[in-house]
Design a protein around this motif. Structure first.
Motif, PDB file in Angstrom:
ATOM      1  N   ILE A   1     -11.545  -2.728  -1.890  1.00  0.00           N
ATOM      2  CA  ILE A   1      -9.964  -2.632  -1.907  1.00  0.00           C
ATOM      3  C   ILE A   1      -9.360  -4.103  -1.996  1.00  0.00           C
ATOM      4  CG2 ILE A   1      -7.531  -2.271  -0.966  1.00  0.00           C
ATOM      5  CD1 ILE A   1      -8.792   0.197   0.256  1.00  0.00           C
ATOM      6  N   GLU A   2      -9.015  -4.562  -3.029  1.00  0.00           N
ATOM      7  CA  GLU A   2      -8.532  -5.997  -3.091  1.00  0.00           C
ATOM      8  C   GLU A   2      -7.250  -6.301  -2.409  1.00  0.00           C
ATOM      9  OE1 GLU A   2      -8.348  -7.393  -7.249  1.00  0.00           O
ATOM     10  OE2 GLU A   2     -10.127  -6.009  -7.949  1.00  0.00           O
TER      11      GLU A   2
ATOM     12  N   ALA B   1      -9.962  -2.825   3.422  1.00  0.00           N
ATOM     13  CA  ALA B   1      -8.461  -3.880   3.070  1.00  0.00           C
ATOM     14  C   ALA B   1      -8.262  -4.325   4.413  1.00  0.00           C
ATOM     15  CB  ALA B   1      -7.350  -2.867   2.982  1.00  0.00           C
ATOM     16  N   GLY B   2      -9.415  -4.673   5.298  1.00  0.00           N
ATOM     17  CA  GLY B   2      -9.211  -5.622   6.506  1.00  0.00           C
ATOM     18  C   GLY B   2      -8.657  -4.832   7.688  1.00  0.00           C
ATOM     19  N   VAL B   3      -8.328  -3.488   7.512  1.00  0.00           N
ATOM     20  CA  VAL B   3      -7.412  -2.951   8.518  1.00  0.00           C
ATOM     21  C   VAL B   3      -8.587  -2.041   9.582  1.00  0.00           C
ATOM     22  CG1 VAL B   3      -5.766  -1.201   9.297  1.00  0.00           C
ATOM     23  CG2 VAL B   3      -5.500  -2.619   7.172  1.00  0.00           C
ATOM     24  N   THR B   4      -8.693  -2.379  10.744  1.00  0.00           N
ATOM     25  CA  THR B   4      -9.514  -1.746  11.904  1.00  0.00           C
ATOM     26  C   THR B   4      -8.623  -0.669  12.531  1.00  0.00           C
ATOM     27  OG1 THR B   4     -10.675  -4.011  12.186  1.00  0.00           O
ATOM     28  CG2 THR B   4     -10.921  -2.296  13.713  1.00  0.00           C
TER      29      THR B   4
ATOM     30  N   THR C   1       0.289  -0.178  -3.916  1.00  0.00           N
ATOM     31  CA  THR C   1       0.330   0.447  -2.623  1.00  0.00           C
ATOM     32  C   THR C   1      -0.882   1.615  -2.945  1.00  0.00           C
ATOM     33  OG1 THR C   1       2.747   0.592  -2.507  1.00  0.00           O
ATOM     34  CG2 THR C   1       1.817   2.360  -1.324  1.00  0.00           C
ATOM     35  N   VAL C   2      -1.492   1.764  -1.688  1.00  0.00           N
ATOM     36  CA  VAL C   2      -2.582   2.859  -1.538  1.00  0.00           C
ATOM     37  C   VAL C   2      -2.740   3.616  -0.383  1.00  0.00           C
ATOM     38  CG1 VAL C   2      -5.158   2.933  -0.962  1.00  0.00           C
ATOM     39  CG2 VAL C   2      -4.384   0.987  -2.612  1.00  0.00           C
TER      40      VAL C   2
END
Length: 212
Positions: free
Chosen positions: A71-72, A108-111, A92-93
């Motif tokens: 995901i960019e 997407a950098g979400v933990t 939006t994803v």
């Protein structure tokens, strides 16, 4: 308020489900139950295909056999999704990937504090219809209903260990068989037709994650 559920006791339970063992022989004798008359079951695969069909009719593009590989993100916002079949630009994803949700979010950098557990189920050979209610036992962690084809659809709680395997296990089959025989002792000679597994992601406290 206005929830159509009520506490019922063995006399009414026996009328609703005469084949249930209401004696004091089981390890967890049935003393009462919560009855929800409007409750029922629906074929979940049919629900998914129904949503897909209506989405397709409304112009949604459905790409089967397409894996998300990245995901960019730029400036704190999603810009595109990378797949094994190319790049899809997106502002939006929506991440609805069941047992893989935290893996996709990490792209997407979400933990997310989630762990993935196998969830198994099985069905019996077809039987003459005898069960027109859904039985759920919180003590045994088991549910059972009977399909239109006469199969008993049975499941339990998630496996007690995190894993990404979809393989079914003998441990699950032995456990659910014992639970089912506590509820319905006459099923001892019934054969299992098929067994399968899926994936569920769970937070440590089994409560929803809420917030931005």
């Amino acid at each position: 308020e206005d929830v159509d559920s009520r506490l019922i006791f063995p006399d009414e339970i026996s009328r609703l489900c005469p084949h249930l063992d209401l004696s004091d022989r089981p390890r967890y004798p049935i003393l009462a139950a919560l009855y929800h008359p409007p409750g029922g079951i629906i074929r979940h695969d049919a629900v998914v295909w129904g949503y897909a069909h209506q989405a397709d009719k409304r112009g949604v593009h459905i790409h089967q056999s397409t894996e998300v590989v990245g995901i960019e993100v730029a400036g704190g916002a999603v810009k595109a999704v990378q797949t094994n079949r190319g790049r899809i630009q997106a502002g939006t994803v929506l991440n609805v990937t069941a047992g893989w949700g935290s893996n996709v979010a990490a792209m997407a950098g979400v933990t997310l504090p989630l762990e993935t557990f196998p969830l198994q189920a099985c069905v019996s050979e077809p039987l003459k219809p005898f069960l027109d209610v859904v039985i759920v036992s919180g003590s045994l962690h088991v549910y059972v209903s009977q399909s239109d084809r006469g199969e008993l659809v049975m499941g339990a709680s998630v496996d007690p260990y995190p894993a990404y395997t979809l393989k079914s296990s003998l441990d699950f089959l032995e456990g659910i068989s014992g639970h089912m025989l506590e509820l319905f002792p006459f099923l001892g000679n019934v054969r299992i037709l098929r067994q399968w597994g899926g994936l569920c992601e769970m937070p440590p406290d089994f409560s929803p994650l809420m917030g931005r």
